[in-house]
Write an enzyme that holds these catalytic residues in place. Structure first.
Site, PDB file in Angstrom:
ATOM      1  N   ASN A 146     -20.511  17.917 -12.652  1.00  0.00           N
ATOM      2  CA  ASN A 146     -19.932  16.729 -12.026  1.00  0.00           C
ATOM      3  C   ASN A 146     -19.190  15.944 -13.104  1.00  0.00           C
ATOM      4  O   ASN A 146     -19.814  15.270 -13.922  1.00  0.00           O
ATOM      5  CB  ASN A 146     -21.073  15.886 -11.424  1.00  0.00           C
ATOM      6  CG  ASN A 146     -20.589  14.547 -10.884  1.00  0.00           C
ATOM      7  OD1 ASN A 146     -19.387  14.340 -10.715  1.00  0.00           O
ATOM      8  ND2 ASN A 146     -21.521  13.648 -10.618  1.00  0.00           N
ATOM      9  N   LYS A 199     -17.507  13.413 -12.752  1.00  0.00           N
ATOM     10  CA  LYS A 199     -17.414  11.987 -12.364  1.00  0.00           C
ATOM     11  C   LYS A 199     -15.964  11.539 -12.520  1.00  0.00           C
ATOM     12  O   LYS A 199     -15.052  12.349 -12.359  1.00  0.00           O
ATOM     13  CB  LYS A 199     -18.365  11.126 -13.200  1.00  0.00           C
ATOM     14  CG  LYS A 199     -19.780  11.685 -13.268  1.00  0.00           C
ATOM     15  CD  LYS A 199     -20.749  10.661 -13.752  1.00  0.00           C
ATOM     16  CE  LYS A 199     -22.067  11.316 -14.065  1.00  0.00           C
ATOM     17  NZ  LYS A 199     -23.169  10.416 -13.972  1.00  0.00           N
ATOM     18  N   HIS A 244     -24.484  11.225  -4.021  1.00  0.00           N
ATOM     19  CA  HIS A 244     -24.748  10.948  -5.436  1.00  0.00           C
ATOM     20  C   HIS A 244     -25.210   9.498  -5.573  1.00  0.00           C
ATOM     21  O   HIS A 244     -24.735   8.611  -4.859  1.00  0.00           O
ATOM     22  CB  HIS A 244     -23.480  11.192  -6.272  1.00  0.00           C
ATOM     23  CG  HIS A 244     -23.764  11.206  -7.740  1.00  0.00           C
ATOM     24  ND1 HIS A 244     -23.931  10.044  -8.453  1.00  0.00           N
ATOM     25  CD2 HIS A 244     -23.964  12.232  -8.609  1.00  0.00           C
ATOM     26  CE1 HIS A 244     -24.204  10.372  -9.715  1.00  0.00           C
ATOM     27  NE2 HIS A 244     -24.224  11.682  -9.837  1.00  0.00           N
ATOM     28  N   GLU A 270     -24.531   7.287  -7.598  1.00  0.00           N
ATOM     29  CA  GLU A 270     -23.456   6.313  -7.863  1.00  0.00           C
ATOM     30  C   GLU A 270     -22.757   5.922  -6.568  1.00  0.00           C
ATOM     31  O   GLU A 270     -22.337   4.773  -6.394  1.00  0.00           O
ATOM     32  CB  GLU A 270     -22.477   6.894  -8.901  1.00  0.00           C
ATOM     33  CG  GLU A 270     -23.121   6.902 -10.290  1.00  0.00           C
ATOM     34  CD  GLU A 270     -22.662   8.018 -11.210  1.00  0.00           C
ATOM     35  OE1 GLU A 270     -21.588   8.602 -10.988  1.00  0.00           O
ATOM     36  OE2 GLU A 270     -23.401   8.306 -12.172  1.00  0.00           O
ATOM     37  N   GLU A 311     -32.056  14.166  -8.561  1.00  0.00           N
ATOM     38  CA  GLU A 311     -31.496  13.463  -9.714  1.00  0.00           C
ATOM     39  C   GLU A 311     -32.146  12.085  -9.844  1.00  0.00           C
ATOM     40  O   GLU A 311     -31.688  11.115  -9.241  1.00  0.00           O
ATOM     41  CB  GLU A 311     -29.988  13.268  -9.522  1.00  0.00           C
ATOM     42  CG  GLU A 311     -29.205  14.547  -9.394  1.00  0.00           C
ATOM     43  CD  GLU A 311     -27.777  14.380  -9.899  1.00  0.00           C
ATOM     44  OE1 GLU A 311     -27.418  15.101 -10.829  1.00  0.00           O
ATOM     45  OE2 GLU A 311     -27.052  13.517  -9.388  1.00  0.00           O
ATOM     46  N   GLY A 334     -27.345   9.924 -17.090  1.00  0.00           N
ATOM     47  CA  GLY A 334     -26.518   9.310 -18.129  1.00  0.00           C
ATOM     48  C   GLY A 334     -27.294   8.530 -19.178  1.00  0.00           C
ATOM     49  O   GLY A 334     -26.711   7.806 -19.970  1.00  0.00           O
ATOM     50  N   SER A 383     -29.248  13.935 -17.355  1.00  0.00           N
ATOM     51  CA  SER A 383     -29.248  14.189 -18.799  1.00  0.00           C
ATOM     52  C   SER A 383     -29.620  15.621 -19.166  1.00  0.00           C
ATOM     53  O   SER A 383     -30.188  15.858 -20.227  1.00  0.00           O
ATOM     54  CB  SER A 383     -30.155  13.180 -19.523  1.00  0.00           C
ATOM     55  OG  SER A 383     -29.644  11.870 -19.349  1.00  0.00           O
TER      56      SER A 383
HETATM   57  C1  PEP Z   1     -24.870  13.306 -12.541  1.00  0.00           C
HETATM   58  O1  PEP Z   1     -24.137  12.331 -12.541  1.00  0.00           O
HETATM   59  O2  PEP Z   1     -24.934  14.021 -11.526  1.00  0.00           O
HETATM   60  C2  PEP Z   1     -25.647  13.599 -13.743  1.00  0.00           C
HETATM   61  C3  PEP Z   1     -26.642  14.426 -13.664  1.00  0.00           C
HETATM   62  O3  PEP Z   1     -25.254  12.950 -14.906  1.00  0.00           O
HETATM   63  P1  PEP Z   1     -25.786  13.214 -16.412  1.00  0.00           P
HETATM   64  O4  PEP Z   1     -25.958  14.694 -16.579  1.00  0.00           O
HETATM   65  O5  PEP Z   1     -24.705  12.666 -17.279  1.00  0.00           O
HETATM   66  O6  PEP Z   1     -27.073  12.487 -16.540  1.00  0.00           O
END
Ligand code: PEP
Length: 248
Positions: free
Chosen positions: A11, A13, A96, A98, A166, A172, A211
Site C-alpha cells: 500500500n 498510500k 483501511h 486511514e 492491521e 506507521g 510496520s
Molecule cells: C498500511 O498502511 O496498510 C500499513 C500497514 O502501513 P505500515 O506498513 O507503514 O505500518
C-alpha cells in the site's frame, strides 16, 4: 500448514511520483520473486495505469486504495470500480484505518463498498483492526468482529476477500505486533469467521499489517494463520522484495 497462497500487498498510500513508481516496479521486475506468492501493488490512482503497463511479473497484480459504490454519475472526485477494471486493476483496498479515521467511513459504508466492488468483479483487501485505546481496554477482537460483521451482513461469498488485520497502533509506528500476538488474533478472527460464514473461513487469507518490514517478516514464518502481509512504508523500499521472499 494451511493450504492458502501467501499474499503480500504493497500500500503506497499517498506517496510516489511517475519516476519513483517506475523505479519500484522495475526493481521488482528484475527481482527473482517466488512464483507461489501473490503480490499486489497498490499505488495512488494516478499511477495505476503506469504500474499495470510497466509490471512484467506474472505473480504481481495491481490494486487501488479505494473506490466508490456507484458505476458512474454525478459523484465528483469519486472512482468507480468499473474504471479500475477497465484499467486492468484486480484488487481494491477497502476499510483501511486511514479511510475509517480520517475520512469517517463507517462500518456500513465500508461494507457497502465491499459488496459493490465484488459485484463489479474486483477482489477486495478488507482492513480491520483496533486503536491503542481499544487494545488497552481488551476490545481487540470485539472491534474486529464488529468490522467483519458489517460485511457478513452484506456479502455471502468471501472467496474474493482477503482480510488484513492491521492494528492501528502498529501502522506507521515501527511497533509491529509480535508474530505470536498476530497469530493468536488471526486465529480468533478465523474462528469467528467460521461461525458466521462457515467452511469458507478456512480459505480466507488473513494478512498482518502494521510496520511489517524486511527484518520482522521472517519472524512470522510458521504462523499458520498469518497468510501474508499488507505493507505500507516498506513497500516503497527495496526491502519489499525481502518481505515477498520471507516465506522461502
Ligand atoms: C498500511 O498502511 O496498510 C500499513 C500497514 O502501513 P505500515 O506498513 O507503514 O505500518
Amino acid at each position: 500448514m494451511a493450504n492458502r497462497e501467501f499474499f503480500v500487498g504493497g500500500n503506497f498510500k499517498m506517496n510516489g511520483s511517475k519516476e519513483k513508481v517506475s523505479k519500484i516496479v522495475s526493481d521488482l521486475n528484475k527481482a527473482d520473486l517466488p512464483s507461489n506468492v501473490q503480490v499486489v501493488l497498490c499505488p495512488p490512482f494516478p499511477y495505476l495505469a503506469q504500474v499495470v503497463a510497466e509490471n512484467k511479473q506474472a505473480t504481481i497484480k495491481v490494486g487501488a486504495q479505494n473506490c466508490y459504490v456507484k458505476e458512474s454519475g454525478a459523484y465528483t472526485g469519486e472512482v468507480s470500480p468499473k474504471f479500475l477494471k477497465d484499467l486492468g486493476v484486480d484488487y481494491v483496498i477497502l476499510g483501511h484505518s486511514e479511510r475509517r479515521q480520517i475520512f469517517k467511513e463507517s462500518d456500513e459504508f465500508v461494507a457497502e463498498k465491499v459488496k459493490f466492488a465484488l459485484a463489479e468483479g474486483l477482489k477486495v483487501i478488507l482492513c480491520i483492526g483496533e486503536t491503542i485505546d481499544e487494545k488497552k481496554a481488551g476490545k481487540t477482537l470485539a472491534v474486529c468482529k464488529r468490522e467483519l460483521q458489517a460485511v457478513v451482513e452484506k456479502v455471502e461469498d468471501w472467496s474474493d476477500i482477503v482480510v488484513a488485520y492491521e492494528p492501528i497502533w502498529a501502522i506507521g509506528t515501527g511497533l509491529a505486533a509480535t508474530s505470536d500476538d498476530a497469530e493468536s488474533i488471526h486465529e480468533e478472527i478465523r474462528s469467528y469467521l467460521s461461525t458466521v460464514i462457515g467452511k469458507q473461513a478456512s480459505t480466507v487469507r488473513i494478512l498482518y499489517g502494521g510496520s511489517a518490514n524486511g527484518k520482522n517478516a521472517p519472524t512470522f514464518r510458521g504462523k499458520d494463520n498469518v497468510d501474508g502481509f499488507l505493507v505500507g512504508g516498506a513497500s516503497l523500499k527495496p526491502e519489499f522484495a525481502d518481505i515477498i521472499k520471507s516465506r522461502e
